[in-house]
Design a protein around this motif. Structure first.
Motif, PDB file in Angstrom:
ATOM      1  N   MET A  96       0.821  -1.209   0.000  1.00 60.76           N
ATOM      2  CA  MET A  96       0.000   0.000   0.000  1.00 60.76           C
ATOM      3  C   MET A  96       0.856   1.262   0.000  1.00 60.76           C
ATOM      4  N   LEU A  97       2.009   1.193   0.647  1.00 60.89           N
ATOM      5  CA  LEU A  97       2.950   2.328   0.613  1.00 60.89           C
ATOM      6  C   LEU A  97       3.449   2.563  -0.807  1.00 60.89           C
ATOM      7  N   ARG A  98       3.736   1.496  -1.512  1.00 57.89           N
ATOM      8  CA  ARG A  98       4.194   1.648  -2.899  1.00 57.89           C
ATOM      9  C   ARG A  98       3.108   2.267  -3.769  1.00 57.89           C
ATOM     10  N   LEU A  99       1.866   1.834  -3.573  1.00 59.03           N
ATOM     11  CA  LEU A  99       0.764   2.415  -4.347  1.00 59.03           C
ATOM     12  C   LEU A  99       0.598   3.898  -4.019  1.00 59.03           C
ATOM     13  N   ALA A 100       0.684   4.237  -2.739  1.00 61.09           N
ATOM     14  CA  ALA A 100       0.559   5.645  -2.337  1.00 61.09           C
ATOM     15  C   ALA A 100       1.689   6.474  -2.926  1.00 61.09           C
ATOM     16  N   ASN A 101       2.901   5.920  -2.952  1.00 66.17           N
ATOM     17  CA  ASN A 101       4.047   6.648  -3.512  1.00 66.17           C
ATOM     18  C   ASN A 101       3.937   6.804  -5.020  1.00 66.17           C
ATOM     19  N   ARG A 102       3.160   5.928  -5.650  1.00 67.51           N
ATOM     20  CA  ARG A 102       2.937   6.056  -7.095  1.00 67.51           C
ATOM     21  C   ARG A 102       1.752   6.963  -7.395  1.00 67.51           C
ATOM     22  N   ARG A 103       1.300   7.680  -6.375  1.00 66.22           N
ATOM     23  CA  ARG A 103       0.285   8.726  -6.510  1.00 66.22           C
ATOM     24  C   ARG A 103      -1.108   8.170  -6.799  1.00 66.22           C
ATOM     25  N   TYR A 104      -1.413   6.971  -6.310  1.00 69.12           N
ATOM     26  CA  TYR A 104      -2.791   6.497  -6.370  1.00 69.12           C
ATOM     27  C   TYR A 104      -3.632   7.316  -5.395  1.00 69.12           C
ATOM     28  N   SER A 105      -4.889   7.549  -5.736  1.00 71.08           N
ATOM     29  CA  SER A 105      -5.754   8.376  -4.905  1.00 71.08           C
ATOM     30  C   SER A 105      -6.148   7.654  -3.624  1.00 71.08           C
ATOM     31  N   GLN A 106      -6.609   8.430  -2.649  1.00 68.07           N
ATOM     32  CA  GLN A 106      -7.078   7.833  -1.395  1.00 68.07           C
ATOM     33  C   GLN A 106      -8.291   6.949  -1.632  1.00 68.07           C
ATOM     34  N   SER A 107      -9.136   7.332  -2.574  1.00 71.81           N
ATOM     35  CA  SER A 107     -10.304   6.524  -2.909  1.00 71.81           C
ATOM     36  C   SER A 107      -9.872   5.146  -3.411  1.00 71.81           C
ATOM     37  N   TYR A 108      -8.871   5.115  -4.269  1.00 75.38           N
ATOM     38  CA  TYR A 108      -8.396   3.839  -4.811  1.00 75.38           C
ATOM     39  C   TYR A 108      -7.734   3.007  -3.709  1.00 75.38           C
ATOM     40  N   ILE A 109      -6.953   3.659  -2.854  1.00 83.27           N
ATOM     41  CA  ILE A 109      -6.308   2.963  -1.739  1.00 83.27           C
ATOM     42  C   ILE A 109      -7.363   2.322  -0.837  1.00 83.27           C
ATOM     43  N   SER A 110      -8.436   3.056  -0.556  1.00 83.81           N
ATOM     44  CA  SER A 110      -9.502   2.534   0.306  1.00 83.81           C
ATOM     45  C   SER A 110     -10.179   1.328  -0.338  1.00 83.81           C
ATOM     46  N   LYS A 111     -10.391   1.383  -1.649  1.00 84.88           N
ATOM     47  CA  LYS A 111     -11.013   0.258  -2.357  1.00 84.88           C
ATOM     48  C   LYS A 111     -10.095  -0.958  -2.340  1.00 84.88           C
ATOM     49  N   CYS A 112      -8.800  -0.727  -2.376  1.00 87.69           N
ATOM     50  CA  CYS A 112      -7.846  -1.840  -2.287  1.00 87.69           C
ATOM     51  C   CYS A 112      -7.996  -2.556  -0.955  1.00 87.69           C
ATOM     52  N   TYR A 113      -8.186  -1.786   0.126  1.00 90.92           N
ATOM     53  CA  TYR A 113      -8.372  -2.414   1.437  1.00 90.92           C
ATOM     54  C   TYR A 113      -9.670  -3.228   1.479  1.00 90.92           C
ATOM     55  N   VAL A 114     -10.704  -2.742   0.822  1.00 87.82           N
ATOM     56  CA  VAL A 114     -11.968  -3.488   0.770  1.00 87.82           C
ATOM     57  C   VAL A 114     -11.744  -4.838   0.100  1.00 87.82           C
ATOM     58  N   VAL A 115     -11.043  -4.835  -1.031  1.00 88.93           N
ATOM     59  CA  VAL A 115     -10.771  -6.078  -1.754  1.00 88.93           C
ATOM     60  C   VAL A 115      -9.871  -6.991  -0.927  1.00 88.93           C
ATOM     61  N   LEU A 116      -8.824  -6.433  -0.348  1.00 94.86           N
ATOM     62  CA  LEU A 116      -7.906  -7.236   0.465  1.00 94.86           C
ATOM     63  C   LEU A 116      -8.634  -7.921   1.616  1.00 94.86           C
ATOM     64  N   ASN A 117      -9.471  -7.167   2.298  1.00 94.14           N
ATOM     65  CA  ASN A 117     -10.194  -7.732   3.431  1.00 94.14           C
ATOM     66  C   ASN A 117     -11.126  -8.859   2.974  1.00 94.14           C
ATOM     67  N   GLY A 118     -11.814  -8.655   1.854  1.00 96.98           N
ATOM     68  CA  GLY A 118     -12.699  -9.687   1.334  1.00 96.98           C
ATOM     69  C   GLY A 118     -11.950 -10.939   0.933  1.00 96.98           C
ATOM     70  N   VAL A 119     -10.796 -10.765   0.285  1.00 99.96           N
ATOM     71  CA  VAL A 119      -9.994 -11.905  -0.157  1.00 99.96           C
ATOM     72  C   VAL A 119      -9.477 -12.699   1.038  1.00 99.96           C
ATOM     73  N   PHE A 120      -8.980 -12.000   2.056  1.00 99.60           N
ATOM     74  CA  PHE A 120      -8.445 -12.702   3.222  1.00 99.60           C
ATOM     75  C   PHE A 120      -9.553 -13.327   4.060  1.00 99.60           C
ATOM     76  N   GLN A 121     -10.722 -12.729   4.079  1.00102.94           N
ATOM     77  CA  GLN A 121     -11.847 -13.371   4.754  1.00102.94           C
ATOM     78  C   GLN A 121     -12.185 -14.699   4.068  1.00102.94           C
ATOM     79  N   LYS A 122     -12.169 -14.685   2.732  1.00102.99           N
ATOM     80  CA  LYS A 122     -12.415 -15.909   1.976  1.00102.99           C
ATOM     81  C   LYS A 122     -11.348 -16.961   2.291  1.00102.99           C
ATOM     82  N   ALA A 123     -10.095 -16.522   2.370  1.00102.84           N
ATOM     83  CA  ALA A 123      -8.995 -17.452   2.616  1.00102.84           C
ATOM     84  C   ALA A 123      -9.050 -18.040   4.021  1.00102.84           C
ATOM     85  N   THR A 124      -9.301 -17.208   5.037  1.00103.95           N
ATOM     86  CA  THR A 124      -9.340 -17.716   6.410  1.00103.95           C
ATOM     87  C   THR A 124     -10.560 -18.612   6.631  1.00103.95           C
TER      88      THR A 124
END
Length: 227
Positions: A96-124
């Motif tokens: 996420m730090l790399r994405l932020a440093n590549r100037r991704y927006s906060q909206s996109y960063i937040s959506k990444c967390y939504v996807v990450l959380n969903g994927v890891f919930q599926k995995a666990t």
């Protein structure tokens, strides 16, 4: 216990959750998976689990599915086939730090967390990893300023207020001036219409084109038919 290893040892699976209810839900999901032939020994990569998660998502619009697909592609390129059970919170923070440093927006960063959380919930829930690393990772923010919509100019306001009172777009235009809604945002307020039965006037087409800045073909789905 979910079975036995070839050497006779019992095969046990543990689930983790912040509450008893969360653990019960994961156990229920795990049992359902086992009944459907779930392979607990599968060593899935992040991308493989993400594709499974997206494939099983229901009641989402095509646009949302497309956005999730784009985010999964972005994250998969960062994890580079890394097995999901090896991904720790620090790995997610670094991505996420790399994405932020590549100037991704906060909206996109937040959506990444939504996807990450969903994927890891599926995995666990399915026993493919022990913990939800996305939920434990520190939240990274982007310093990219959100895009600010330009206010209406005096000439635009004068043109709108001078419009014919019978113009179908007049009330929507006045509303856009009064509320600050602009461009494509306010154009989306007008309900869809069948252009064969209710043809747009020259004035409407002109207003749509001037306000949106889009080519005329973006407004119509003619299915190859001429009108």
């Amino acid at each position: 216990m979910v079975g036995y290893y070839p050497d006779g040892r019992r095969k046990r699976v543990s689930v983790y959750g912040r509450t008893r209810k969360a653990c019960q839900e994961k156990l229920h999901a795990l049992q359902e998976g086992l009944n459907k032939g779930l392979d607990l020994d599968a060593n899935y990569s992040f991308e493989q689990v993400a594709r499974i998660w997206l494939q099983n998502k229901q009641r989402i619009s095509p646009a949302t599915a497309k956005n999730y697909e784009h985010i999964i592609n972005t994250l998969s390129a960062e994890f580079v086939n890394q097995k999901i059970k090896t991904i720790k919170p620090i790995h997610i923070e670094n991505v996420m730090l790399r994405l932020a440093n590549r100037r991704y927006s906060q909206s996109y960063i937040s959506k990444c967390y939504v996807v990450l959380n969903g994927v890891f919930q599926k995995a666990t829930a399915n026993g493919w990893c022990a913990v939800n690393s996305a939920a434990l990772a520190e939240k990274i923010t982007s310093d990219v300023e959100p895009e600010v919509k330009e206010p209406f100019t005096e000439d635009e306001v004068r043109l709108i207020l001078a419009a014919d009172a019978d113009d179908k777009m007049l009330h929507a235009l006045k509303l856009s001036v009064g509320t600050g809604i602009r461009g494509q945002c306010f154009l989306g307020m007008e309900p869809a219409r069948h252009i064969k039965e209710d043809k747009p006037s020259y004035e409407e087409l002109k207003a749509w084109l001037e306000i949106s800045g889009l080519p005329v073909k973006k407004f119509f789905n003619t299915s190859g038919m001429q009108y």
